[in-house]
Each structure stands twice: as C-alpha cells, then as structure tokens.
Design a protein around this motif. Structure first.
Motif, short mmCIF file in Angstrom:
data_model
loop_
_atom_site.label_atom_id
_atom_site.label_comp_id
_atom_site.label_asym_id
_atom_site.label_seq_id
_atom_site.Cartn_x
_atom_site.Cartn_y
_atom_site.Cartn_z
N ARG A 135 0.86 -1.39 -0.05
CA ARG A 135 -0.01 0.40 0.09
C ARG A 135 0.83 1.67 -0.23
N LYS A 136 2.53 1.24 0.31
CA LYS A 136 3.59 2.39 0.30
C LYS A 136 4.58 1.24 0.11
N CYS A 137 5.27 2.75 -0.69
CA CYS A 137 6.53 2.51 -0.86
C CYS A 137 7.39 3.22 0.34
N VAL A 138 7.78 2.16 1.31
CA VAL A 138 9.08 4.14 2.36
C VAL A 138 10.60 3.80 1.61
N ILE A 139 11.10 3.69 1.27
CA ILE A 139 12.17 4.50 0.57
C ILE A 139 13.44 5.47 1.77
N ASP A 140 14.61 4.45 1.99
CA ASP A 140 15.60 5.06 2.65
C ASP A 140 16.02 7.04 2.26
N TYR A 185 9.52 -6.60 2.87
CA TYR A 185 7.26 -6.32 2.90
C TYR A 185 7.78 -6.43 4.22
N MET A 186 6.65 -5.33 4.51
CA MET A 186 6.59 -5.21 6.21
C MET A 186 5.18 -6.16 6.16
N LYS A 187 4.73 -6.41 6.94
CA LYS A 187 3.21 -6.98 7.33
C LYS A 187 2.07 -5.59 7.47
N SER A 188 2.74 -4.21 7.55
CA SER A 188 2.23 -3.68 7.81
C SER A 188 1.27 -2.75 6.39
N GLY A 189 1.83 -3.63 5.05
CA GLY A 189 1.45 -3.36 3.09
C GLY A 189 2.38 -2.49 2.74
N GLU A 190 3.61 -2.26 4.23
CA GLU A 190 4.80 -1.36 3.36
C GLU A 190 5.75 -1.62 2.84
N ALA A 191 6.38 -1.11 1.58
CA ALA A 191 7.30 -2.43 1.29
C ALA A 191 8.98 -0.96 1.34
N TYR A 192 9.39 -1.82 2.04
CA TYR A 192 10.72 -0.43 2.85
C TYR A 192 11.72 -0.45 1.68
N GLN A 196 9.86 9.42 1.60
CA GLN A 196 11.40 9.27 1.86
C GLN A 196 10.95 9.15 3.49
N ARG A 197 11.99 7.86 4.40
CA ARG A 197 11.82 8.16 5.76
C ARG A 197 14.01 7.35 6.04
N GLU A 198 14.01 7.88 7.00
CA GLU A 198 15.50 7.65 7.17
C GLU A 198 15.71 5.99 8.27
N LEU A 199 15.46 4.71 6.72
CA LEU A 199 15.33 3.58 7.85
C LEU A 199 15.74 3.09 8.76
N GLY A 200 15.31 2.54 10.15
CA GLY A 200 16.34 1.69 10.76
C GLY A 200 16.93 0.46 10.63
N LEU A 201 18.07 0.17 10.05
CA LEU A 201 18.53 -0.41 9.52
C LEU A 201 19.69 -1.02 10.69
N GLN A 225 22.94 -5.72 10.07
CA GLN A 225 22.61 -5.51 7.66
C GLN A 225 23.30 -4.41 7.47
N ARG A 226 23.01 -3.11 7.87
CA ARG A 226 23.83 -2.03 7.05
C ARG A 226 25.60 -2.80 6.63
#
Length: 226
Positions: A6-11, A38-45, A149-154, A158-159
C-alpha cells in the motif's frame, strides 16, 4: 495470503542518490533493480537500488539482461540477507517525462509480475526531483501508491552487509545503499568482509564464465551463413 503493498518507503539517502544518478545521465533512461523488504503493515521498505549495464538505453527506452537478476540474488544470498532483503521493485528513470508507465513499461512490468505479484514499478524523475511507485492489479492495469522518504532503521549487521554489496558486484555501474554511520563497529565490518571474501571470488568467477560463454555464442552466430 500476503498483504498487498500500500506504500513504498524509500530510505532518504537512497532516494536522493537515485535522483542524482538519474540526473547525471542527461536525457537517457536507465533501468535497475530495487531491493528491500515487504512489511506486514503493507509497506515496502526500499533499502537499495542496483543499476546493471544497459544493452539499450536512449531517451525513450532502456533494457538490461535478466542474468543480472540472478547475479543479484546470488549476492544477497551470499551476504546472508536473502530472502529478508530481496528484489521488490523494477526501477527505471523518466528524465523530464513525468511519473507514469508507458505502454512498453506496462508490458515489461506485466511480465515481471508473473514472477512476483507484489513487485513494484518505480519511476525516477530527476528533473521534477520525484520518485513514483506503481503496483500491478492485473497484467494491463497498474495503479500508483504513495511514496515516502524515511531514514530506515537498519541493524548494524544488515547495514554492513549491504555496504559490501558494491564490492560483490563490481560490474554494476552503480549500487546505491545506505551509507555506514560514523558510529559503526569497524571490527564487525572486518568480520563480515572476511567471511564473504571467498564468496566474492566465486561470484566474479561466475560472471567471467558467463561472459566467455556469451562471447562464444555470439562468435558462432556471426559465423553462420546468411
């Protein structure tokens, strides 16, 4: 059943680096592969974008060989982050053309959806400084979804592993991943690099064999009578 995207969140750093890369290509389109989770919330990180060599690129079209999808999958597996981090998007630029999918784009995206029904189509518009995302409802029907746009907390591990991806794929013109923070553990980075050293050599050997096989095939085709 897996939830629809439902939403694409890009670092944020990946978002800005993608706009800069596409903006430096003048008016030529360029295709790539978006990787993330893919997140359970429907967002794709979206955690990174890999841009392979293009065998065709101009102001209205771009294409790359599918072997780079396999190579990227091998690399993510060797990094120990597949399938948590996998291909979630087909990416290409539309410099100065706006955010939309052309008829050719829709056909390409429809073919890719047969492999992954939750795949996204991302369009980078460097002139308008914007990235748009589409999901596939049916083969010939795509709808836009919000992009944030969001700073993803990796995690640090993983980083670090994502930062090694560029070294594992030296034949790629551009690999965009979030940079390592100034507080990262150098010792942890060295441990990851050491465990992956043999796998980097294996991947490069695989690519060299693939290129030689392709050269032989092309030589045989050129020798065939018209």
């Amino acid at each position: 059943m897996k939830p629809p995207v439902r939403k694409c969140v890009i670092d944020t750093r990946v978002y800005q680096a993608a706009l800069e890369f596409a903006g430096n290509l003048e008016r030529d389109e360029w295709g790539g592969i978006g990787i993330g989770t893919y997140m359970k919330s429907g967002e794709a990180y979206l955690k990174g974008i890999v841009f392979p060599p293009q065998y065709r690129s101009n102001s209205a079209y771009c294409a790359f060989e599918m072997k780079y999808l396999a190579l990227l999958k091998f690399a993510l597996g060797d990094l120990g982050i597949f399938p948590q981090v996998t291909m979630i998007a087909w990416v290409h630029s539309h410099p100065g053309h706006g955010i939309f999918l052309s008829d050719i784009d829709r056909e390409t995206f429809g073919d890719l959806l047969s492999e992954n029904e939750r795949l996204l189509a991302l369009v980078i518009e460097p002139v308008q400084r914007e990235i748009g995302a589409f999901i596939g409802v049916q083969a010939n029907e795509q709808v836009p979804i919000p992009v944030e746009q969001r700073e993803l907390g990796l995690s640090e591990d993983q980083r670090i592993r994502l930062s090694v991806l560029e070294s594992m794929l030296p034949e790629m013109p551009k690999v965009i991943v979030p940079p390592l923070p100034s507080t990262f553990s150098a010792h942890a980075a060295l441990e990851v690099a050491y465990t992956l050293s043999e796998k980097v050599v294996r991947l490069r050997r695989w690519l060299a064999i693939s290129e030689r096989a392709r050269g032989v095939e092309q030589a045989q085709l050129s020798d065939e009578p018209a």
